[in-house]
Design a protein around this motif. Structure first.
Motif, PDB file in Angstrom:
ATOM      1  N   UNK A 142      69.434  59.418  36.002  1.00 51.66           N
ATOM      2  CA  UNK A 142      68.714  58.209  35.583  1.00 51.66           C
ATOM      3  C   UNK A 142      69.363  57.589  34.357  1.00 51.66           C
ATOM      4  N   UNK A 143      69.185  56.289  34.195  1.00 51.24           N
ATOM      5  CA  UNK A 143      69.841  55.550  33.117  1.00 51.24           C
ATOM      6  C   UNK A 143      68.950  55.475  31.885  1.00 51.24           C
ATOM      7  N   UNK A 144      69.535  54.994  30.781  1.00 50.78           N
ATOM      8  CA  UNK A 144      68.783  54.775  29.551  1.00 50.78           C
ATOM      9  C   UNK A 144      67.675  53.758  29.783  1.00 50.78           C
ATOM     10  N   UNK A 145      67.941  52.769  30.601  1.00 49.43           N
ATOM     11  CA  UNK A 145      66.914  51.782  30.912  1.00 49.43           C
ATOM     12  C   UNK A 145      65.691  52.458  31.535  1.00 49.43           C
ATOM     13  N   UNK A 146      65.957  53.396  32.432  1.00 56.72           N
ATOM     14  CA  UNK A 146      64.848  54.108  33.080  1.00 56.72           C
ATOM     15  C   UNK A 146      64.070  54.935  32.067  1.00 56.72           C
ATOM     16  N   UNK A 147      64.776  55.540  31.111  1.00 56.11           N
ATOM     17  CA  UNK A 147      64.097  56.333  30.081  1.00 56.11           C
ATOM     18  C   UNK A 147      63.188  55.449  29.227  1.00 56.11           C
ATOM     19  N   UNK A 148      63.717  54.309  28.763  1.00 56.97           N
ATOM     20  CA  UNK A 148      62.928  53.402  27.934  1.00 56.97           C
ATOM     21  C   UNK A 148      61.762  52.834  28.726  1.00 56.97           C
ATOM     22  N   UNK A 149      62.026  52.480  29.978  1.00 56.68           N
ATOM     23  CA  UNK A 149      60.977  51.912  30.824  1.00 56.68           C
ATOM     24  C   UNK A 149      59.844  52.907  31.038  1.00 56.68           C
ATOM     25  N   UNK A 150      60.188  54.150  31.368  1.00 57.50           N
ATOM     26  CA  UNK A 150      59.161  55.143  31.670  1.00 57.50           C
ATOM     27  C   UNK A 150      58.411  55.582  30.412  1.00 57.50           C
ATOM     28  N   UNK A 151      59.146  55.911  29.358  1.00 56.65           N
ATOM     29  CA  UNK A 151      58.500  56.385  28.135  1.00 56.65           C
ATOM     30  C   UNK A 151      57.724  55.262  27.452  1.00 56.65           C
ATOM     31  N   UNK A 152      58.356  54.085  27.318  1.00 56.16           N
ATOM     32  CA  UNK A 152      57.683  52.961  26.664  1.00 56.16           C
ATOM     33  C   UNK A 152      56.436  52.526  27.398  1.00 56.16           C
ATOM     34  N   UNK A 153      56.502  52.468  28.725  1.00 55.48           N
ATOM     35  CA  UNK A 153      55.336  52.066  29.509  1.00 55.48           C
ATOM     36  C   UNK A 153      54.213  53.082  29.375  1.00 55.48           C
ATOM     37  N   UNK A 154      54.573  54.377  29.413  1.00 54.41           N
ATOM     38  CA  UNK A 154      53.549  55.413  29.271  1.00 54.41           C
ATOM     39  C   UNK A 154      52.898  55.357  27.891  1.00 54.41           C
ATOM     40  N   UNK A 155      53.704  55.173  26.856  1.00 54.22           N
ATOM     41  CA  UNK A 155      53.168  55.134  25.499  1.00 54.22           C
ATOM     42  C   UNK A 155      52.346  53.873  25.247  1.00 54.22           C
ATOM     43  N   UNK A 156      52.667  52.774  25.929  1.00 57.04           N
ATOM     44  CA  UNK A 156      51.881  51.553  25.751  1.00 57.04           C
ATOM     45  C   UNK A 156      50.440  51.777  26.166  1.00 57.04           C
ATOM     46  N   UNK A 157      50.218  52.715  27.088  1.00 60.51           N
ATOM     47  CA  UNK A 157      48.862  53.066  27.524  1.00 60.51           C
ATOM     48  C   UNK A 157      48.300  54.241  26.736  1.00 60.51           C
ATOM     49  N   UNK A 158      49.153  55.226  26.432  1.00 61.02           N
ATOM     50  CA  UNK A 158      48.698  56.476  25.826  1.00 61.02           C
ATOM     51  C   UNK A 158      48.385  56.340  24.343  1.00 61.02           C
ATOM     52  N   UNK A 159      49.229  55.644  23.596  1.00 64.08           N
ATOM     53  CA  UNK A 159      49.047  55.539  22.151  1.00 64.08           C
ATOM     54  C   UNK A 159      47.727  54.878  21.768  1.00 64.08           C
ATOM     55  N   UNK A 160      47.324  53.762  22.414  1.00 61.18           N
ATOM     56  CA  UNK A 160      46.015  53.208  22.057  1.00 61.18           C
ATOM     57  C   UNK A 160      44.873  54.191  22.239  1.00 61.18           C
ATOM     58  N   UNK A 161      44.913  54.970  23.309  1.00 59.48           N
ATOM     59  CA  UNK A 161      43.845  55.930  23.568  1.00 59.48           C
ATOM     60  C   UNK A 161      43.779  56.994  22.488  1.00 59.48           C
ATOM     61  N   UNK A 162      44.913  57.623  22.183  1.00 59.28           N
ATOM     62  CA  UNK A 162      44.890  58.708  21.208  1.00 59.28           C
ATOM     63  C   UNK A 162      44.673  58.173  19.789  1.00 59.28           C
ATOM     64  N   UNK A 163      45.170  56.954  19.515  1.00 59.17           N
ATOM     65  CA  UNK A 163      44.925  56.352  18.208  1.00 59.17           C
ATOM     66  C   UNK A 163      43.452  56.109  17.971  1.00 59.17           C
TER      67      UNK A 163
END
Length: 328
Positions: A100-121
């Protein structure tokens, strides 16, 4: 009692109440496991199975330990095991084409954190002040020679630490996996994503703390936190698409559509994550403009400004209210 004393007292209280445990486990562990699943493994199902078993094991372990030191130790041991097992099952061949490419890493991690961080915050901060009122300890907190501002700032620093430390730990380990197992993987790019994610986390810690300052009970604080999350995550988008349905347009979206969408801090965060990889056709979670008139509002600079303004206003609003309200 200074804001530093409030910080230390509240930090101990958070971990004893298991709130810190939940936040640390969710953030520090899920980021590593998520990227481990996406790394080029010779057997992706094996990675998923190992990650799932370790997640269950560590969460069960955390139920029976109470001290912050034990909790931190369990989280560290688990993340090290997750990283080690990811490399153990990964395909070591450097010439493999389907990594997988760096784009895939940023896409997957960033998208997951966009949902996860608000919840845990929000989870980590909604009870910070209203919990003191319900237990009666607010008299002790405000009865000592410290101002309300010191109490509020100490609480904010404590809850921010609870969220940010595991977030940074998880993302640093994620960066190592990305650097070593992804095509054109960049550890520095992951560090950039970490900095943006810290700012994003501070925003929702601030919203949760403001909810705690406004609310008279924990239930009401939870309701305010949920309402804020749903508004940013769902309501904002729904209003924008309802508006566009009743606005005449020919092919391209009107300019207000992008202004309204990009002042949402979640969209601003997602836009900023695209700084750390090549997104030729834009991020799939946000609408990309083809109109040059919208260049400013869809730029990274505008997204950074929006996120910074929201991050500053969220805790300040709660502080201004908390300083003047009748609490005791």
């Amino acid at each position: 009692m200074s804001r530093y004393d409030v910080f230390r007292r509240d930090l101990r209280s958070v971990y004893r109440s298991r709130t810190g445990t939940a936040v640390a486990a969710i953030l520090a562990l899920s980021t590593v496991i998520a990227v481990g699943l996406f790394s080029l493994a010779s057997d992706a199902l094996a990675v998923a199975a190992v990650g799932g078993l370790l997640t269950v094991a560590v969460l069960l372990t955390l139920v029976f330990i109470g001290s912050p030191r034990s909790i931190a130790g369990a989280v560290i041991v688990f993340t090290v095991l997750a990283v080690g097992l990811t490399f153990a099952v990964a395909d070591p061949a450097p010439y493999t084409l389907d990594r997988p490419s760096m784009r895939f890493a940023v896409l997957s991690v960033g998208s997951a954190l966009s949902f996860l961080i608000p919840l845990v915050g929000l989870i980590g901060s909604y009870a910070a002040l209203v919990g003191e009122r319900e237990t009666g300890s607010v008299r002790f907190l405000l009865g000592l020679p410290n101002s309300r501002s010191d109490a509020y700032i100490g609480k904010f620093l404590s809850r921010a630490t609870v969220v940010i430390v595991p977030l940074v730990t998880g993302l640093v380990l994620t960066g190592l996996i990305v650097e070593l197992t992804f095509q054109n993987g960049s550890f520095l790019g992951t560090l950039g994503l970490t900095i943006v994610s810290i700012l994003y986390a501070l925003l929702f810690v601030g919203i949760g703390l403001s909810a705690s300052a406004y609310a008279d009970s924990s239930n009401r604080a939870v309701a305010i936190a949920i309402a804020a999350f749903v508004t940013f995550r769902v309501g904002w988008t729904a209003l924008r698409w309802l508006g566009i349905e009743h606005t005449p347009h020919r092919g391209s979206y009107p300019e207000w559509f992008f202004w309204f969408g990009r002042i949402n801090p979640i969209n601003a965060y997602i836009k900023l994550t695209t700084l750390f990889a090549e997104f030729e056709y834009g991020h799939p979670l946000i609408v990309t403009s083809t109109n040059t008139a919208n260049t400013l509002v869809t730029s990274h600079a505008f997204a950074a400004l929006v996120l910074c303004v929201w991050t500053a206003l969220a805790p300040i609003t709660g502080l201004l209210y908390f300083r003047d309200r009748d609490i005791i």
